[in-house]
Motif scaffolding. Structure first.
Motif, short mmCIF file in Angstrom:
data_model
loop_
_atom_site.label_atom_id
_atom_site.label_comp_id
_atom_site.label_asym_id
_atom_site.label_seq_id
_atom_site.Cartn_x
_atom_site.Cartn_y
_atom_site.Cartn_z
N ARG A 73 0.83 -1.21 0.00
CA ARG A 73 0.00 0.00 0.00
C ARG A 73 0.86 1.25 0.00
NH1 ARG A 73 -3.38 -3.00 3.62
NH2 ARG A 73 -2.46 -1.90 5.38
N GLU A 74 2.08 1.16 0.53
CA GLU A 74 2.99 2.30 0.50
C GLU A 74 3.56 2.52 -0.90
OE1 GLU A 74 5.95 1.77 3.51
OE2 GLU A 74 4.46 1.64 5.11
N LYS A 75 3.56 1.48 -1.72
CA LYS A 75 4.12 1.55 -3.07
C LYS A 75 3.07 1.70 -4.16
CE LYS A 75 8.08 -1.31 -1.88
NZ LYS A 75 8.80 -2.53 -2.17
N VAL A 76 1.90 1.10 -3.97
CA VAL A 76 0.86 1.07 -5.01
C VAL A 76 -0.46 1.54 -4.42
CG1 VAL A 76 -0.46 -0.42 -6.57
CG2 VAL A 76 1.97 -0.87 -6.19
N GLN A 77 -1.08 2.48 -5.12
CA GLN A 77 -2.42 2.94 -4.74
C GLN A 77 -3.34 2.78 -5.94
OE1 GLN A 77 -2.72 7.13 -3.95
NE2 GLN A 77 -4.86 6.99 -3.34
N VAL A 78 -4.36 1.94 -5.79
CA VAL A 78 -5.32 1.75 -6.87
C VAL A 78 -6.27 2.95 -6.87
CG1 VAL A 78 -7.19 0.31 -7.75
CG2 VAL A 78 -5.13 -0.75 -6.80
N LEU A 79 -6.32 3.64 -8.01
CA LEU A 79 -7.16 4.83 -8.15
C LEU A 79 -8.53 4.50 -8.70
CD1 LEU A 79 -4.39 7.10 -9.69
CD2 LEU A 79 -5.10 7.01 -7.30
N GLU A 80 -8.59 3.50 -9.58
CA GLU A 80 -9.85 3.09 -10.22
C GLU A 80 -9.72 1.60 -10.54
OE1 GLU A 80 -13.60 4.18 -11.20
OE2 GLU A 80 -12.13 5.68 -10.66
N ARG A 81 -10.80 0.85 -10.37
CA ARG A 81 -10.74 -0.59 -10.58
C ARG A 81 -11.87 -1.04 -11.48
NH1 ARG A 81 -9.45 -3.84 -5.41
NH2 ARG A 81 -8.26 -1.98 -5.43
N GLY A 82 -11.54 -1.88 -12.47
CA GLY A 82 -12.53 -2.53 -13.32
C GLY A 82 -12.38 -4.04 -13.17
N SER A 83 -13.05 -4.80 -14.02
CA SER A 83 -13.00 -6.26 -13.88
C SER A 83 -11.65 -6.84 -14.31
CB SER A 83 -14.12 -6.91 -14.68
OG SER A 83 -13.99 -6.58 -16.05
N ASP A 84 -11.02 -6.27 -15.34
CA ASP A 84 -9.74 -6.81 -15.80
C ASP A 84 -8.67 -5.73 -15.94
OD1 ASP A 84 -10.67 -5.45 -18.00
OD2 ASP A 84 -10.05 -6.97 -19.44
N MET A 85 -8.94 -4.53 -15.40
CA MET A 85 -7.98 -3.45 -15.51
C MET A 85 -8.11 -2.50 -14.33
SD MET A 85 -7.26 -0.81 -18.66
CE MET A 85 -8.48 0.42 -18.30
N VAL A 86 -6.97 -1.94 -13.90
CA VAL A 86 -6.98 -0.92 -12.86
C VAL A 86 -6.14 0.26 -13.32
CG1 VAL A 86 -7.22 -2.60 -10.98
CG2 VAL A 86 -4.95 -1.78 -11.61
N LEU A 87 -6.41 1.40 -12.71
CA LEU A 87 -5.57 2.59 -12.84
C LEU A 87 -4.89 2.73 -11.49
CD1 LEU A 87 -4.72 5.09 -14.52
CD2 LEU A 87 -6.61 6.31 -13.41
N ALA A 88 -3.56 2.72 -11.48
CA ALA A 88 -2.85 2.70 -10.21
C ALA A 88 -1.69 3.69 -10.22
CB ALA A 88 -2.31 1.29 -9.93
N ALA A 89 -1.45 4.29 -9.06
CA ALA A 89 -0.28 5.13 -8.84
C ALA A 89 0.79 4.27 -8.18
CB ALA A 89 -0.64 6.31 -7.94
N HIS A 90 2.00 4.33 -8.74
CA HIS A 90 3.14 3.58 -8.21
C HIS A 90 4.15 4.59 -7.67
CE1 HIS A 90 1.39 0.88 -11.22
NE2 HIS A 90 1.77 -0.08 -10.41
N ARG A 91 4.61 4.40 -6.43
CA ARG A 91 5.59 5.30 -5.83
C ARG A 91 6.93 4.57 -5.71
NH1 ARG A 91 0.84 6.26 -3.69
NH2 ARG A 91 0.99 4.88 -1.91
#
Length: 189
Positions: A73-91
């Motif tokens: 959770r400190e490295k990856v934050q999921v911003l939006e989630r679908g069934s087979d795809m996500v939009l994620a912020a990676h730190r």
């Protein structure tokens, strides 16, 4: 008086360049001009993992599709989630840990053989990456391939040369972490 004005102008210009550099490195000020685009390969890099392909896929997908560990959770934050795809912020720590680069990427899942990443925002205008998982007699082979794109001809080629080794080092660390966790899970049965 002219000398003081010149020093002030140089100071302002230097501050602007430093702020631009920090913004570019951290991904806070992305530069995507689409002019003079140059691409370079990332990888390929492969790792053999003594675990079933489905287990390896689950380890890769867990921070995005499941419940992420505290460390993830400190490295990856999921911003939006679908069934087979996500939009994620990676730190990712950069500059000796003094700065943190934040990239925003789409992550698409094709269970259990493939995970695709596409950069939306980051220190370069374009990155596409793939994790391919194939079954092997001893477990799973995970192959990483990608492409990094920069703008502005020679300047972009130089920037890509600075960014690519750090990008690939972050991927190598991720592959090692996936290997360790998948093999740990496989050993537990």
């Amino acid at each position: 008086m002219v000398w003081i004005g010149a020093v002030g102008a140089v100071t302002v210009a230097g501050t602007g360049v430093a702020a631009g550099y920090v913004g570019l490195v951290t991904g806070a000020v992305p530069l995507d001009l689409g002019v003079g685009r140059r691409t370079r390969p990332l990888g390929p890099r492969s790792v053999d993992i003594a675990a079933p392909r489905e287990t390896v896929f689950e380890v890769i997908a867990q921070p995005y599709l499941g419940r992420a560990t505290r460390a993830m959770r400190e490295k990856v934050q999921v911003l939006e989630r679908g069934s087979d795809m996500v939009l994620a912020a990676h730190r990712t720590p950069v500059a000796g840990g003094r700065l943190t680069a934040t990239t925003v990427e789409t992550v698409r899942f094709a269970r259990p053989e493939r995970v695709d990443f596409r950069l939306v925002r980051g220190p370069v205008p374009a990155v596409t990456e793939t994790f391919e998982l194939t079954e092997e007699p001893t477990g799973t082979r995970l192959v990483y391939r990608g492409e990094l794109g920069t703008d502005l001809w020679a300047l972009g080629r130089w920037w890509g040369g600075a960014v690519a080794p750090r990008w690939e080092a972050a991927v190598a660390a991720t592959l090692e972490a996936v290997k360790q966790e998948a093999e740990r899970r496989a050993a537990l049965g």
